[in-house]
Design an enzyme around this catalytic site. Structure first.
Site, PDB file in Angstrom:
ATOM      1  N   ARG A 148      46.948-104.482 -27.387  1.00 28.72           N
ATOM      2  CA  ARG A 148      45.992-105.075 -27.556  1.00 28.72           C
ATOM      3  C   ARG A 148      44.732-104.119 -27.572  1.00 28.72           C
ATOM      4  O   ARG A 148      44.854-103.193 -27.096  1.00 28.72           O
ATOM      5  CB  ARG A 148      45.564-106.218 -26.542  1.00 28.72           C
ATOM      6  N   LYS A 172      46.414-108.028 -19.779  1.00 26.65           N
ATOM      7  CA  LYS A 172      45.704-109.213 -19.218  1.00 26.65           C
ATOM      8  C   LYS A 172      45.807-109.361 -17.749  1.00 26.65           C
ATOM      9  O   LYS A 172      46.940-109.236 -17.289  1.00 26.65           O
ATOM     10  CB  LYS A 172      46.088-110.517 -20.178  1.00 26.65           C
ATOM     11  N   HIS A 244      44.222-106.700 -33.821  1.00 25.56           N
ATOM     12  CA  HIS A 244      45.272-107.688 -33.267  1.00 25.56           C
ATOM     13  C   HIS A 244      46.433-107.636 -34.714  1.00 25.56           C
ATOM     14  O   HIS A 244      47.466-107.991 -34.451  1.00 25.56           O
ATOM     15  CB  HIS A 244      44.942-108.875 -33.080  1.00 25.56           C
ATOM     16  N   ARG A 247      49.144-105.256 -34.067  1.00 22.09           N
ATOM     17  CA  ARG A 247      49.912-106.079 -32.881  1.00 22.09           C
ATOM     18  C   ARG A 247      50.823-107.058 -33.739  1.00 22.09           C
ATOM     19  O   ARG A 247      52.080-107.031 -33.490  1.00 22.09           O
ATOM     20  CB  ARG A 247      49.306-106.645 -31.923  1.00 22.09           C
ATOM     21  N   HIS A 270      53.920-110.779 -23.351  1.00 18.13           N
ATOM     22  CA  HIS A 270      53.507-112.141 -23.311  1.00 18.13           C
ATOM     23  C   HIS A 270      54.358-112.584 -22.181  1.00 18.13           C
ATOM     24  O   HIS A 270      55.469-112.193 -21.516  1.00 18.13           O
ATOM     25  CB  HIS A 270      54.457-112.666 -24.536  1.00 18.13           C
ATOM     26  N   TYR A 279      56.549-115.609 -34.115  1.00 14.98           N
ATOM     27  CA  TYR A 279      56.538-114.524 -34.858  1.00 14.98           C
ATOM     28  C   TYR A 279      58.059-114.808 -35.606  1.00 14.98           C
ATOM     29  O   TYR A 279      58.291-114.580 -36.762  1.00 14.98           O
ATOM     30  CB  TYR A 279      56.989-113.232 -34.375  1.00 14.98           C
TER      31      TYR A 279
END
Length: 298
Positions: A148, A172, A244, A247, A270, A279
């Site tokens: 990120r 995050k 992004h 990514r 994630h 994806y």
């Protein structure tokens, strides 16, 4: 309790108790401040402890006229979290957002770059300058590790575990993970660190920051967006791309080349595999090829 104090206390709670990142907390506060502005504009004097469902429903209806469903859904989520906090702190007993439905927004498939487009972007960089060399390493690192933008700009020299072949990444909510890194990317990061970064007068509070601006401080998110936008123009790429996008491309190309979703999930950081599953929908041609080549009944 007034709105200003409630929002401030909510932010502290989200940081200390929930461990959310400052960027996430800022997004929550922006959503709450929009509600506060609307209440003031409509001369509605209802504090956080007494604002009712009808008032909030009217606000959401007004919001729906000016923002996309995705932004509307995020605002509803922010308000629900805020009132859950008020209930937890015993400022109110009910959840006024309980019966307000979130709009169905579906899943937006991520934009990706082909390997040729990524090569074109990186090859368009003027490497005759210190900044050009730095920008090349930034784009290579984004693509090679699937970071990120916030993870890239906070990357530290002490996070480089090249003997083991990993980067330590802070994602995050300040959650850390180790991401594998290839020998080529390790080589160019070392070259940047030893031959480019050493020529920059580093500020005292950024001695461990890997990527620096010309003044010796850390780069901002906006600067990374600007670099990518400028290189896309130079490379003649007409897609709207951002950090992004690298990514997304990282994950998509791994999937296309046979990586399993669980491994991709761990590398991307994630929390849920369902986030990574998006994806699976990106390259239908590739998925059809997998079925035809590997399924016994194909």
């Amino acid at each position: 309790m007034n709105w200003k104090q409630a929002v401030k206390d909510f932010g502290i709670y989200m940081q200390l108790e929930r461990g959310l990142s400052l960027n996430t907390i800022k997004a929550y506060k922006r959503d709450l401040n929009k509600l506060i502005y609307w209440l003031e504009e409509n001369k509605i004097e209802e504090s956080p402890s007494i604002v009712n469902q009808d008032t909030l429903r009217s606000y959401i209806y007004a919001l729906a006229k000016s923002v996309q469903p995705r932004s509307q859904a995020r605002s509803i989520s922010s308000l629900k979290a805020f009132f859950e906090f008020l209930i937890l702190e015993r400022y109110r007993e009910d959840q006024p957002m309980e019966l307000i439905e979130t709009p169905k927004i579906g899943r937006k498939l991520p934009d990706t770059l082909s390997t040729k487009e990524i090569d074109a972007l990186i090859n368009s960089i003027d490497r005759s300058t210190l900044e050009g060399e730095r920008n090349r390493v930034i784009l290579e690192t984004l693509y090679a590790c699937g970071l990120r933008v916030s993870e890239l700009i906070t990357l530290k020299i002490s996070d480089l575990f090249f003997d083991e072949g990993f980067l330590k990444v802070t994602g995050k909510g300040d959650k850390q993970r180790f991401v594998p890194i290839g020998s080529y990317t390790m080589k160019i990061i070392n070259t940047y660190k030893n031959e480019v970064r050493v020529h920059i007068p580093v500020k005292s509070d950024h001695t461990d920051t890997l990527f620096l601006n010309r003044r010796g401080a850390g780069l901002t998110r906006a600067m990374i967006f600007h670099i990518i936008k400028q290189q896309a123009i130079k490379a003649g790429i007409e897609k709207t791309i951002s950090p992004h996008t690298f990514r997304h491309s990282f994950a998509t190309h791994l999937l296309e080349n046979g990586a399993d979703l669980r491994s991709i999930q761990m590398m991307l950081g994630h929390e849920s595999i369902t986030t990574t599953e998006i994806y699976m929908h990106v390259d239908r041609v590739h998925l059809a090829k997998v079925i035809n080549e590997h399924h016994p009944r194909a």
